[in-house]
Design a protein around this motif. Structure first.
Motif, mmCIF file in Angstrom:
data_model
loop_
_atom_site.group_PDB
_atom_site.id
_atom_site.type_symbol
_atom_site.label_atom_id
_atom_site.label_comp_id
_atom_site.label_asym_id
_atom_site.label_seq_id
_atom_site.Cartn_x
_atom_site.Cartn_y
_atom_site.Cartn_z
ATOM 1 N N VAL A 149 0.910 -1.121 -0.186
ATOM 2 C CA VAL A 149 -0.074 -0.156 -0.049
ATOM 3 C C VAL A 149 0.885 1.411 -0.163
ATOM 4 O O VAL A 149 0.613 2.156 -0.776
ATOM 5 C CB VAL A 149 -0.879 -0.073 1.101
ATOM 6 C CG1 VAL A 149 -1.640 1.452 1.415
ATOM 7 C CG2 VAL A 149 -1.972 -1.265 1.253
ATOM 8 N N GLU A 150 1.999 1.244 0.825
ATOM 9 C CA GLU A 150 2.782 2.506 0.906
ATOM 10 C C GLU A 150 3.504 2.740 -0.304
ATOM 11 O O GLU A 150 3.766 3.753 -0.671
ATOM 12 C CB GLU A 150 3.736 2.187 2.217
ATOM 13 C CG GLU A 150 4.752 3.324 2.290
ATOM 14 C CD GLU A 150 5.673 3.196 3.424
ATOM 15 O OE1 GLU A 150 6.595 3.717 3.800
ATOM 16 O OE2 GLU A 150 5.647 2.057 4.245
ATOM 17 N N TYR A 151 4.171 1.607 -0.868
ATOM 18 C CA TYR A 151 5.150 1.649 -2.132
ATOM 19 C C TYR A 151 4.582 1.485 -3.514
ATOM 20 O O TYR A 151 5.029 2.163 -4.314
ATOM 21 C CB TYR A 151 6.472 0.688 -1.810
ATOM 22 C CG TYR A 151 7.083 1.061 -0.654
ATOM 23 C CD1 TYR A 151 8.074 2.031 -0.883
ATOM 24 C CD2 TYR A 151 7.127 0.541 0.544
ATOM 25 C CE1 TYR A 151 9.091 2.247 0.323
ATOM 26 C CE2 TYR A 151 7.993 0.883 1.644
ATOM 27 C CZ TYR A 151 9.257 1.864 1.326
ATOM 28 O OH TYR A 151 9.908 1.770 2.478
ATOM 29 N N PHE A 152 3.491 0.778 -3.394
ATOM 30 C CA PHE A 152 2.919 0.504 -4.734
ATOM 31 C C PHE A 152 1.743 1.424 -4.946
ATOM 32 O O PHE A 152 1.267 1.697 -6.156
ATOM 33 C CB PHE A 152 2.565 -0.824 -4.972
ATOM 34 C CG PHE A 152 3.764 -1.913 -5.026
ATOM 35 C CD1 PHE A 152 5.089 -1.391 -5.144
ATOM 36 C CD2 PHE A 152 3.622 -3.268 -4.679
ATOM 37 C CE1 PHE A 152 6.063 -2.412 -4.917
ATOM 38 C CE2 PHE A 152 4.894 -4.079 -4.613
ATOM 39 C CZ PHE A 152 6.023 -3.606 -4.889
ATOM 40 N N GLY A 153 0.850 1.804 -3.849
ATOM 41 C CA GLY A 153 -0.321 2.454 -4.074
ATOM 42 C C GLY A 153 -1.416 1.742 -3.566
ATOM 43 O O GLY A 153 -1.443 0.496 -3.817
#
Length: 223
Positions: free
Chosen positions: A172-176
């Protein structure tokens, strides 16, 4: 000169072993098993009486010279892991490389590998994909995630149940939050489950329902 066989074993459902795999395991002189207790149950089920030796990540460096000697003397060996195809996130690469460096024949049988059914039933593009295995636990994890955030091909990961929430939160943080994800667990077993959705949706699902069993995560590439 002997020969090394790389023999895939079922990842859950014992019916997934091939007739050829059973024959090879009965015919070879020695079976190299990741865990002889786990493999012992499989061999007993199929009435395979071949002798086993332990061959795992903690002793493979030390045992390779002795195994090469056996193979040069004409022995036939079969390498199996606890489940799936040897060398896919399991021991196998080092011995295979050593055999090839010593002109010893190596043959790999086709068979079960967890990431293939997980990829195919994910509904995500599978014409091009990259297999990442397990992410680094600490050192290098952030760097790897930043790099993979730009990957346009479908990405496949292995993960343990107690680390799944952390990994999904990282996605969620790095890929969206909207990146499409498919999580398959307990493949071929009684409680097989595949959960598909956005990274945020899948994270919410497993936050409310703690996962169990072996897990494969398939992530859509960057658009």
């Amino acid at each position: 000169m002997g020969k090394l066989y790389l023999v895939p074993t079922p990842i859950g459902n014992l019916e997934d072993i091939t007739l050829r795999a059973i024959r090879i395991l009965k015919e070879v002189d020695l079976i190299l098993a990741e865990d002889t207790r786990t493999s012992g149950k499989l061999l007993q089920h199929f009435d395979i009486a071949t002798q086993m030796h332990s061959h795992h990540m903690h002793n493979e460096h030390r045992s390779i010279a002795n195994l090469i000697s056996k193979l040069k003397a004409g022995a036939t060996l079969a390498l199996i892991s606890d489940a799936g195809t040897p060398a896919i996130s399991d021991p196998g690469f080092l011995l295979t490389r050593a055999c090839l460096e010593n002109d010893i024949a190596v043959e790999c049988l086709p068979g079960p590998t967890a990431f293939v059914p997980a990829l195919v039933n994910s509904g995500l593009p599978n014409d091009k994909f990259v297999f990442e295995g397990f992410l680094p636990v600490k050192k290098g994890r952030q760097t790897r995630l930043k790099l993979l955030a730009e990957e346009t091909r479908t990405i496949i990961f292995y993960e343990s149940p107690h680390k799944l929430l952390k990994t999904l939160a990282n996605f969620v943080e790095y890929f969206g939050a909207d990146r499409p994800i498919s999580v398959s667990r307990e493949l071929t077993k009684l409680y097989e489950e595949t959960v598909r959705g956005t990274a945020a949706e899948v994270l919410n699902y497993y936050t409310e329902k703690p996962p169990k069993g072996e897990i494969v995560i398939v992530v859509g590439g960057k658009k």
